[in-house]
Write a protein that holds these residues in place. Structure first.
Motif, short mmCIF file in Angstrom:
data_model
loop_
_atom_site.label_atom_id
_atom_site.label_comp_id
_atom_site.label_asym_id
_atom_site.label_seq_id
_atom_site.Cartn_x
_atom_site.Cartn_y
_atom_site.Cartn_z
N ALA A 229 -27.25 23.50 -27.54
CA ALA A 229 -25.91 23.06 -27.96
C ALA A 229 -25.94 21.56 -28.16
O ALA A 229 -26.42 20.82 -27.29
CB ALA A 229 -24.87 23.43 -26.91
N VAL A 230 -25.46 21.10 -29.30
CA VAL A 230 -25.42 19.66 -29.60
C VAL A 230 -23.96 19.26 -29.80
O VAL A 230 -23.27 19.80 -30.68
CB VAL A 230 -26.25 19.33 -30.86
N THR A 231 -23.52 18.35 -28.98
CA THR A 231 -22.13 17.89 -29.03
C THR A 231 -22.09 16.37 -29.12
O THR A 231 -23.07 15.69 -28.80
CB THR A 231 -21.34 18.34 -27.79
N ALA A 232 -20.95 15.86 -29.54
CA ALA A 232 -20.74 14.41 -29.60
C ALA A 232 -19.25 14.16 -29.37
O ALA A 232 -18.45 15.10 -29.35
CB ALA A 232 -21.18 13.85 -30.95
N LYS A 233 -18.92 12.91 -29.17
CA LYS A 233 -17.52 12.59 -28.93
C LYS A 233 -16.69 12.92 -30.17
O LYS A 233 -17.02 12.50 -31.28
CB LYS A 233 -17.34 11.11 -28.60
N PRO A 234 -15.61 13.68 -30.02
CA PRO A 234 -14.74 13.98 -31.17
C PRO A 234 -14.22 12.69 -31.81
O PRO A 234 -13.90 11.73 -31.12
CB PRO A 234 -13.60 14.78 -30.54
N ARG A 235 -14.14 12.71 -33.12
CA ARG A 235 -13.60 11.56 -33.87
C ARG A 235 -12.54 12.08 -34.83
O ARG A 235 -12.84 12.51 -35.95
CB ARG A 235 -14.72 10.85 -34.62
N ALA A 236 -11.30 12.06 -34.39
CA ALA A 236 -10.20 12.60 -35.20
C ALA A 236 -10.08 11.89 -36.54
O ALA A 236 -9.73 12.51 -37.56
CB ALA A 236 -8.89 12.49 -34.41
N GLU A 237 -10.37 10.60 -36.56
CA GLU A 237 -10.23 9.85 -37.81
C GLU A 237 -11.22 10.30 -38.87
O GLU A 237 -11.02 10.04 -40.07
CB GLU A 237 -10.40 8.34 -37.55
N TYR A 238 -12.28 10.98 -38.48
CA TYR A 238 -13.26 11.49 -39.42
C TYR A 238 -13.21 13.02 -39.51
O TYR A 238 -14.08 13.63 -40.14
CB TYR A 238 -14.67 11.06 -39.02
N GLY A 239 -12.23 13.64 -38.87
CA GLY A 239 -12.11 15.08 -38.92
C GLY A 239 -13.21 15.80 -38.18
O GLY A 239 -13.55 16.95 -38.51
N PHE A 240 -13.76 15.17 -37.14
CA PHE A 240 -14.89 15.72 -36.39
C PHE A 240 -14.42 16.19 -35.02
O PHE A 240 -13.84 15.42 -34.25
CB PHE A 240 -15.98 14.66 -36.25
N ASP A 241 -14.68 17.47 -34.70
CA ASP A 241 -14.19 18.05 -33.45
C ASP A 241 -15.17 17.95 -32.29
O ASP A 241 -14.92 18.47 -31.20
CB ASP A 241 -13.81 19.53 -33.66
N GLY A 242 -16.30 17.28 -32.50
CA GLY A 242 -17.28 17.10 -31.43
C GLY A 242 -18.37 18.14 -31.40
O GLY A 242 -19.34 18.02 -30.64
N LYS A 243 -18.29 19.18 -32.22
CA LYS A 243 -19.29 20.26 -32.23
C LYS A 243 -20.26 20.07 -33.39
O LYS A 243 -19.90 20.27 -34.55
CB LYS A 243 -18.60 21.62 -32.31
N VAL A 244 -21.48 19.69 -33.07
CA VAL A 244 -22.50 19.52 -34.10
C VAL A 244 -23.13 20.86 -34.45
O VAL A 244 -23.25 21.22 -35.62
CB VAL A 244 -23.59 18.53 -33.63
N GLY A 245 -23.52 21.63 -33.42
CA GLY A 245 -24.12 22.93 -33.70
C GLY A 245 -24.58 23.64 -32.44
O GLY A 245 -24.75 23.02 -31.39
N MET A 246 -24.77 24.96 -32.57
CA MET A 246 -25.27 25.80 -31.48
C MET A 246 -26.35 26.71 -32.04
O MET A 246 -26.12 27.42 -33.03
CB MET A 246 -24.12 26.63 -30.89
#
Length: 265
Positions: free
Chosen positions: A8-25
């Motif tokens: 599981a690869v996650t990162a800090k969510p970035r709402a300003e870029y439409g990113f929910d923090g989930k890179v992939g599983m």
């Protein structure tokens, strides 16, 4: 109950870029045709797909990292604002991928691949290793895995197909607000470590994940600032330890070994 390893690869969510923090599983599995027929399960030799877990070797891990729609590919897709021409404040800066020190992750044969594939398509992706024996510095180990498991435990898992489907469903439905809460727990650990000047007595779970999640839903801001005095004190301790290691490595190792021998007794 079937067992499967997942990456599981996650990162800090970035709402300003439409990113929910989930890179992939990515599940470490292989699909093959059944070798035998079974009337009870309806399995037909040579026709029915069978999914099995695979051992995570250095080669298997490298394949998952570098394949099409693998980790590096998804990092560039999901975290596009790190691209050299993205026009964002982070454009062209280094994107760090952190994994723990498991042997398949740190195999010397893979290091050249990380370096070469990280510098493609206008991205600079650097692979770094999590500090040893420090699960509280890995957001997945600290909070995300336990949070995701609380969802998948509610789903019946009769075989590997069911297990993979359950995990992927929970991953797809995992809300951004909970991911935000998970990262707030990580920052609480960071603050605890700095305040304790690197000592193991730090308070790492300042506020439960549920409390962080509720705060996130209420739209409350999260103060990630560190008092400068605490930063200066922690830096001084780090510099002192680094100097001791550079000038007296044998003494440090000898002390550690003696302590371990005492514990064994």
């Amino acid at each position: 109950m079937p067992k499967v390893m997942f990456l599981a690869v996650t990162a800090k969510p970035r709402a300003e870029y439409g990113f929910d923090g989930k890179v992939g599983m990515w599940p470490f599995t292989v699909v093959r045709k059944a070798k035998r027929s079974h009337a009870k399960t309806g399995t037909v030799a040579g026709e029915t797909d069978i999914i099995e877990s695979v051992t995570v070797t250095a080669e298997e891990y490298r394949h998952t990292m570098l394949k099409k729609n693998g980790v590096f590919c998804k990092l560039r897709e999901k975290m596009w604002w790190f691209g050299k021409n993205a026009g964002t404040p982070e454009a062209g800066t280094t994107l760090y991928y952190q994994h723990d020190g498991a042997r398949p992750h740190t195999a010397k044969a893979n290091e050249a691949h990380w370096s070469r594939h990280g510098q493609k398509s206008g991205f600079s992706i650097d692979v770094v290793v999590q500090p040893a024996q420090s699960p509280d510095l890995n957001v997945n180990d600290l909070a995300f895995f336990s949070s995701l498991q609380s969802d998948t435990e509610l789903v019946a898992k009769r075989n590997v197909f069911d297990l993979v489907a359950a995990v992927e469903k929970s991953w797809a439905e995992y809300p951004q607000e909970r991911m935000e809460a998970v990262w707030r727990v990580l920052y609480a650990s960071f603050k605890g470590i700095v305040t304790a000047r690197g000592d193991n007595s730090y308070s790492h779970h300042t506020g439960s994940r549920a409390a962080h999640s509720a705060s996130s839903r209420r739209g409350e801001s999260h103060d990630r600032r560190f008092p400068q005095a605490e930063i200066d004190q922690a830096t001084a301790v780090r510099d002192t330890l680094s100097q001791q290691l550079e000038t007296g490595v044998e003494g440090v190792v000898s002390t550690s070994s003696a302590h371990e021998d005492t514990d064994d007794e």
